[in-house]
Write a protein that holds these residues in place. Structure first.
Motif, PDB file in Angstrom:
ATOM      1  N   ALA A  12     -15.798  -2.448   7.316  1.00  0.00           N
ATOM      2  CA  ALA A  12     -14.702  -3.157   7.447  1.00  0.00           C
ATOM      3  C   ALA A  12     -13.599  -3.266   6.320  1.00  0.00           C
ATOM      4  CB  ALA A  12     -15.286  -4.649   7.588  1.00  0.00           C
ATOM      5  N   ALA A  13     -14.115  -3.095   5.163  1.00  0.00           N
ATOM      6  CA  ALA A  13     -13.399  -3.208   3.824  1.00  0.00           C
ATOM      7  C   ALA A  13     -12.124  -2.223   3.951  1.00  0.00           C
ATOM      8  CB  ALA A  13     -13.987  -3.089   2.458  1.00  0.00           C
ATOM      9  N   GLY A  14     -12.730  -0.899   4.383  1.00  0.00           N
ATOM     10  CA  GLY A  14     -11.874   0.414   4.364  1.00  0.00           C
ATOM     11  C   GLY A  14     -10.877  -0.052   5.443  1.00  0.00           C
ATOM     12  N   LEU A  15     -11.223  -0.307   6.401  1.00  0.00           N
ATOM     13  CA  LEU A  15     -10.244  -0.539   7.717  1.00  0.00           C
ATOM     14  C   LEU A  15      -9.250  -1.677   7.205  1.00  0.00           C
ATOM     15  CD1 LEU A  15     -12.566  -0.653  10.694  1.00  0.00           C
ATOM     16  CD2 LEU A  15     -10.635   0.972  10.031  1.00  0.00           C
ATOM     17  N   VAL A  20      -3.450  -2.733   5.398  1.00  0.00           N
ATOM     18  CA  VAL A  20      -2.477  -3.088   4.235  1.00  0.00           C
ATOM     19  C   VAL A  20      -1.653  -1.726   3.855  1.00  0.00           C
ATOM     20  CG1 VAL A  20      -2.379  -3.740   1.852  1.00  0.00           C
ATOM     21  CG2 VAL A  20      -3.887  -4.926   3.458  1.00  0.00           C
ATOM     22  N   THR A  21      -2.112  -0.653   4.028  1.00  0.00           N
ATOM     23  CA  THR A  21      -1.492   0.658   3.801  1.00  0.00           C
ATOM     24  C   THR A  21      -0.531   0.908   4.898  1.00  0.00           C
ATOM     25  OG1 THR A  21      -3.306   1.247   2.611  1.00  0.00           O
ATOM     26  CG2 THR A  21      -1.569   2.891   3.309  1.00  0.00           C
ATOM     27  N   ALA A  22      -0.747   0.408   6.085  1.00  0.00           N
ATOM     28  CA  ALA A  22       0.026   0.590   7.280  1.00  0.00           C
ATOM     29  C   ALA A  22       1.254  -0.371   7.107  1.00  0.00           C
ATOM     30  CB  ALA A  22      -0.722   0.775   8.548  1.00  0.00           C
ATOM     31  N   PHE A  27       2.049   5.427   6.946  1.00  0.00           N
ATOM     32  CA  PHE A  27       1.145   5.516   8.003  1.00  0.00           C
ATOM     33  C   PHE A  27       0.048   6.613   7.861  1.00  0.00           C
ATOM     34  CE2 PHE A  27       4.763   3.383   9.721  1.00  0.00           C
ATOM     35  CZ  PHE A  27       4.248   2.210   9.883  1.00  0.00           C
ATOM     36  N   LEU A  28       0.534   7.966   7.105  1.00  0.00           N
ATOM     37  CA  LEU A  28      -0.477   8.973   7.057  1.00  0.00           C
ATOM     38  C   LEU A  28      -1.486   8.689   6.178  1.00  0.00           C
ATOM     39  CD1 LEU A  28      -0.683  12.116   7.776  1.00  0.00           C
ATOM     40  CD2 LEU A  28       0.324  12.465   5.665  1.00  0.00           C
ATOM     41  N   ALA A  29      -1.298   7.904   5.196  1.00  0.00           N
ATOM     42  CA  ALA A  29      -2.297   7.570   4.168  1.00  0.00           C
ATOM     43  C   ALA A  29      -3.227   6.472   4.825  1.00  0.00           C
ATOM     44  CB  ALA A  29      -1.713   7.076   2.842  1.00  0.00           C
ATOM     45  N   ALA A  30      -2.572   5.588   5.571  1.00  0.00           N
ATOM     46  CA  ALA A  30      -3.357   4.526   6.280  1.00  0.00           C
ATOM     47  C   ALA A  30      -4.302   5.210   7.432  1.00  0.00           C
ATOM     48  CB  ALA A  30      -2.377   3.648   6.921  1.00  0.00           C
ATOM     49  N   THR A  31      -3.988   6.134   8.012  1.00  0.00           N
ATOM     50  CA  THR A  31      -4.775   6.763   8.996  1.00  0.00           C
ATOM     51  C   THR A  31      -5.787   7.757   8.205  1.00  0.00           C
ATOM     52  OG1 THR A  31      -2.754   7.345  10.418  1.00  0.00           O
ATOM     53  CG2 THR A  31      -4.641   8.441  10.829  1.00  0.00           C
ATOM     54  N   ARG A  32      -5.619   8.309   7.328  1.00  0.00           N
ATOM     55  CA  ARG A  32      -6.923   8.863   6.398  1.00  0.00           C
ATOM     56  C   ARG A  32      -7.603   7.959   5.869  1.00  0.00           C
ATOM     57  NH1 ARG A  32      -3.727  11.539   2.762  1.00  0.00           N
ATOM     58  NH2 ARG A  32      -3.125  13.008   4.416  1.00  0.00           N
ATOM     59  N   ILE A  33      -7.416   6.747   5.401  1.00  0.00           N
ATOM     60  CA  ILE A  33      -8.147   5.656   4.741  1.00  0.00           C
ATOM     61  C   ILE A  33      -8.980   5.469   5.967  1.00  0.00           C
ATOM     62  CG2 ILE A  33      -8.390   3.472   3.799  1.00  0.00           C
ATOM     63  CD1 ILE A  33      -5.846   4.099   2.357  1.00  0.00           C
TER      64      ILE A  33
END
Length: 147
Positions: A12-15, A20-22, A27-33
């Motif tokens: 849940a914390a990672g999502l 927040v990153t998205a 978006f690329l980093a958010a998808t990877r996270i």
């Protein structure tokens, strides 16, 4: 039960971090996270976390890890003794002559052999045979360039 809760909280914390990153247009980093944060939930759902928790508190499992460690130490010890005795098995076989020579016999010889020298501009440049300093090649190059 506690391991499943911790894995769910980590996911849940990672999502949340992915959202927040998205929001910051990465978006690329958010998808990877998001992909990394879904791994703990997937492990819980497949039962791997429960199996690991049962293994961590099992004396039989720890005895098995001890046996595996002892086997590894035996392998490492025999390898160390083998190296002290004079190399690997292949090197000892080559020394005995059971095996063909591992390196080509003329591997360090020049690959061009005794070929002809490239022309320096004048076909019949005189060469001094007795002197240690032969500047005929240099003179031919200088004459070619008009120096």
């Amino acid at each position: 039960m506690i391991a499943e809760t911790v894995c769910s909280a980590a996911s849940a914390a990672g999502l949340g971090i992915a959202v927040v990153t998205a929001y910051r247009k990465r978006f690329l980093a958010a998808t990877r996270i998001a992909a990394y944060s879904l791994v703990p939930v997937g492990l819980v759902m497949t039962g791997v976390v429960g199996w690991l928790a049962d293994t961590a508190f099992s004396p039989t499992a720890w005895a098995g890890f001890g046996v595996l460690g002892a086997a590894w130490l035996l392998f490492a010890g025999t390898r160390a003794v083998e190296r002290r005795r004079g190399g690997t098995r292949a090197e000892r076989r080559a020394a005995r002559g059971d095996q063909a020579e591992a390196v080509a016999p003329r591997a360090s010889a020049p690959s061009l052999g005794a070929g002809k020298r490239p022309a320096t501009g004048s076909a019949t440049a005189p060469r001094a045979t007795g002197s240690g300093e032969d500047f005929s090649d240099i003179e031919a190059i200088l004459k070619k360039h008009g120096i």
